[in-house]
Write a protein that holds these residues in place. Sequence first.
Motif, mmCIF file in Angstrom:
data_model
loop_
_atom_site.group_PDB
_atom_site.id
_atom_site.type_symbol
_atom_site.label_atom_id
_atom_site.label_comp_id
_atom_site.label_asym_id
_atom_site.label_seq_id
_atom_site.Cartn_x
_atom_site.Cartn_y
_atom_site.Cartn_z
ATOM 1 N N ALA A 340 -3.350 6.957 3.181
ATOM 2 C CA ALA A 340 -3.265 7.447 4.535
ATOM 3 C C ALA A 340 -1.862 7.165 4.993
ATOM 4 O O ALA A 340 -1.085 6.122 4.741
ATOM 5 N N PHE A 341 -1.257 8.134 5.705
ATOM 6 C CA PHE A 341 0.231 8.142 6.090
ATOM 7 C C PHE A 341 0.557 7.324 7.465
ATOM 8 O O PHE A 341 -0.598 7.487 8.259
ATOM 9 N N PRO A 342 1.521 6.778 7.526
ATOM 10 C CA PRO A 342 1.876 6.245 8.664
ATOM 11 C C PRO A 342 2.022 7.406 9.831
ATOM 12 O O PRO A 342 2.584 8.328 9.446
ATOM 13 N N SER A 343 1.533 7.012 11.024
ATOM 14 C CA SER A 343 1.519 7.995 12.199
ATOM 15 C C SER A 343 2.553 7.676 13.282
ATOM 16 O O SER A 343 2.611 8.631 14.123
ATOM 17 N N THR A 344 3.146 6.651 12.972
ATOM 18 C CA THR A 344 4.159 6.225 14.266
ATOM 19 C C THR A 344 5.317 5.203 13.182
ATOM 20 O O THR A 344 5.020 5.018 12.277
ATOM 21 N N PRO A 345 6.371 5.221 14.139
ATOM 22 C CA PRO A 345 7.483 4.445 13.515
ATOM 23 C C PRO A 345 6.763 2.910 13.191
ATOM 24 O O PRO A 345 7.742 2.276 12.117
ATOM 25 N N SER A 346 5.926 2.361 13.745
ATOM 26 C CA SER A 346 5.424 1.063 13.288
ATOM 27 C C SER A 346 4.172 1.132 12.043
ATOM 28 O O SER A 346 3.478 -0.013 11.855
ATOM 29 N N GLY A 347 4.007 2.551 12.030
ATOM 30 C CA GLY A 347 2.601 2.599 11.107
ATOM 31 C C GLY A 347 2.899 2.453 9.427
ATOM 32 O O GLY A 347 4.240 2.019 9.147
ATOM 33 N N VAL A 348 2.020 1.969 8.801
ATOM 34 C CA VAL A 348 2.090 1.711 7.289
ATOM 35 C C VAL A 348 1.361 2.987 6.374
ATOM 36 O O VAL A 348 0.673 3.546 7.074
ATOM 37 N N TYR A 349 1.861 2.882 5.293
ATOM 38 C CA TYR A 349 0.852 3.523 4.210
ATOM 39 C C TYR A 349 -0.229 2.765 3.664
ATOM 40 O O TYR A 349 -0.063 1.564 3.338
ATOM 41 N N THR A 350 -1.592 3.192 4.029
ATOM 42 C CA THR A 350 -2.776 2.425 3.467
ATOM 43 C C THR A 350 -3.244 3.177 2.387
ATOM 44 O O THR A 350 -3.654 4.188 2.509
ATOM 45 N N VAL A 351 -3.629 2.390 1.213
ATOM 46 C CA VAL A 351 -4.049 3.002 0.246
ATOM 47 C C VAL A 351 -5.462 2.462 -0.135
ATOM 48 O O VAL A 351 -5.986 1.179 0.189
ATOM 49 N N SER A 352 -6.523 3.382 0.064
ATOM 50 C CA SER A 352 -7.972 2.801 -0.283
ATOM 51 C C SER A 352 -8.366 3.282 -1.688
ATOM 52 O O SER A 352 -8.484 4.585 -1.774
ATOM 53 N N TYR A 353 -8.766 2.395 -2.560
ATOM 54 C CA TYR A 353 -9.236 2.689 -3.829
ATOM 55 C C TYR A 353 -10.784 2.460 -3.730
ATOM 56 O O TYR A 353 -11.233 1.114 -3.669
ATOM 57 N N PHE A 354 -11.870 3.440 -4.077
ATOM 58 C CA PHE A 354 -13.276 3.238 -3.800
ATOM 59 C C PHE A 354 -13.825 3.706 -4.970
ATOM 60 O O PHE A 354 -14.661 4.964 -4.791
ATOM 61 N N PRO A 355 -13.881 3.177 -6.151
ATOM 62 C CA PRO A 355 -14.431 3.899 -7.186
ATOM 63 C C PRO A 355 -16.079 3.350 -7.320
ATOM 64 O O PRO A 355 -16.454 2.511 -6.519
ATOM 65 N N PRO A 356 -16.571 3.920 -8.301
ATOM 66 C CA PRO A 356 -18.014 3.579 -8.420
ATOM 67 C C PRO A 356 -18.429 2.041 -8.813
ATOM 68 O O PRO A 356 -19.530 1.456 -8.248
ATOM 69 N N ASP A 357 -17.563 1.456 -9.464
ATOM 70 C CA ASP A 357 -17.737 -0.015 -9.625
ATOM 71 C C ASP A 357 -17.286 -0.896 -8.562
ATOM 72 O O ASP A 357 -15.898 -0.904 -8.502
#
Length: 486
Positions: A340-357
């Motif tokens: 997920a990309f930051p949408s404002t100057p104070s936002g962050v990059y968020t990485v979600s890894y949701f595998p079967p295990d």
Amino acid sequence: MHTPYFSDRPAAARSAAYRTLWRWHFYAALFVMPFLTVLAVTGTLYCFQPQIDPLLYPGRLLVAPATTPRLSEDDLLARAEAAVPPGSRPAAAAVGSDPERSAEFVFRYPDGRQHSVYLNPYTGEMLGTLSVEQRFMQRVRMIHRKLLLGKPGELLMELAACWTLVMVGTGIALWWPRGALTWRGTLWPRLDWRGRAFWKSVHAVMGIWLAAGAVAFILTGLPWSGSWGEQFKSLATRANLGSPPGVWGGSTRQSTIPGRQLARPANHAQHGDAVAGGRGMDGMPPMVMDDLPLPSTPWAVGATTVPGSGPAGGSAAALPLDRILDIVRANGIPRGYDVAFPSTPSGVYTVSYFPPDPKREHVLHIDQYSGEVLEEIGYDDYGAVSRLVSYGTSLHMGRYFGLANQLVCALISLGLAGMAITGFVMWWKRRPQKALGAPARLPTPVTMRRWKIGLAALGMVFPLMGGTMLLVWALDSLALKRRAMR
């Protein structure tokens, strides 16, 4: 074999107890079966999403693998930005591992809608776009969760799931072999019977074989519900059995317990910063993982607060996507995640890894300027309840052990739809003219303390269902009094 519950009672009491259970089973099925059929069909479709999506959108999702290396993610992102309407903002990227799949970026258009943009990762060719909200599987998912009716539909589906427990419990009691019936005759349908007796035998045997699967589906699906699921997550967390330590206060992992508002930390993004329709008003709770434009996030982290990036010095720009992917790789997360990309100057990059295990689930929050990992949450950070829910979710969605898991889920789901059909046929064959056809209540008093205690316990665990049980009981008693006065 005889069941002790019925065998040690006078005949009149046994008959009254049986009819009481039958009435509750009938009322539960009357409400549950239409919704259960919808859940079964949509759940089966969604379970096979990995196979169905490429069949529906082959020109957008599939590409021919090439011997040449993939273009950089930043190059692909730039090409995608050139293909969308001016003013559109990048919201998320799917970082896949399949060489036959296209590159996908999600953009929020100026009118607020979200669209996926697909490109050939080897040539950069534009393959097309799809509306995130209108694509087939997203509609199936929303029907499965809330009937496309918003919160009222979500509550209806939750009620149907809870009432299925009543239907299963009373169904087992009605099925239990007694009198001349034997275990052998109750575990296999009587194919030599005819008429309603045949359908009753098929219905009962299907029900007993599917009972465990039905209960498993309910218990693994309810934690995701909008009413009970929120409260369950809150209770589990307060008992230190749910989300990672500190999620609900005491660290940067801070969120809002349902029904309570917290002051927003200065460095946290606002709800309005979320691409997925946040509110962004002063005094509102901070943005959480579930607010982000990600296709899926682990249950344990859905309510965790999204931290904010530190202040950028001068005209510092956000790090490019390729740099973020390098950071993710350095943290040991393989491709197959969403960003997920930051949408404002104070936002962050968020990485979600949701595998079967579930043991490999991972979430990273990365400062958009410095690349510092502000928050890292993995399976080892989960509480006991969150670990159980994570495994239940993977099994519920048919992800945990591949195609075999999908087939088992489909068998159970479609079997439950078959139960609705056989139950309807049974009712149709015995229905009276111009009447509902509920089993008649006998005047013999029935104590049934164990059942009353069990139903009361269910009503306390699931308050929404408890309220409807009281309503059904009151309406049934009122109808009986009216008949007595005639």
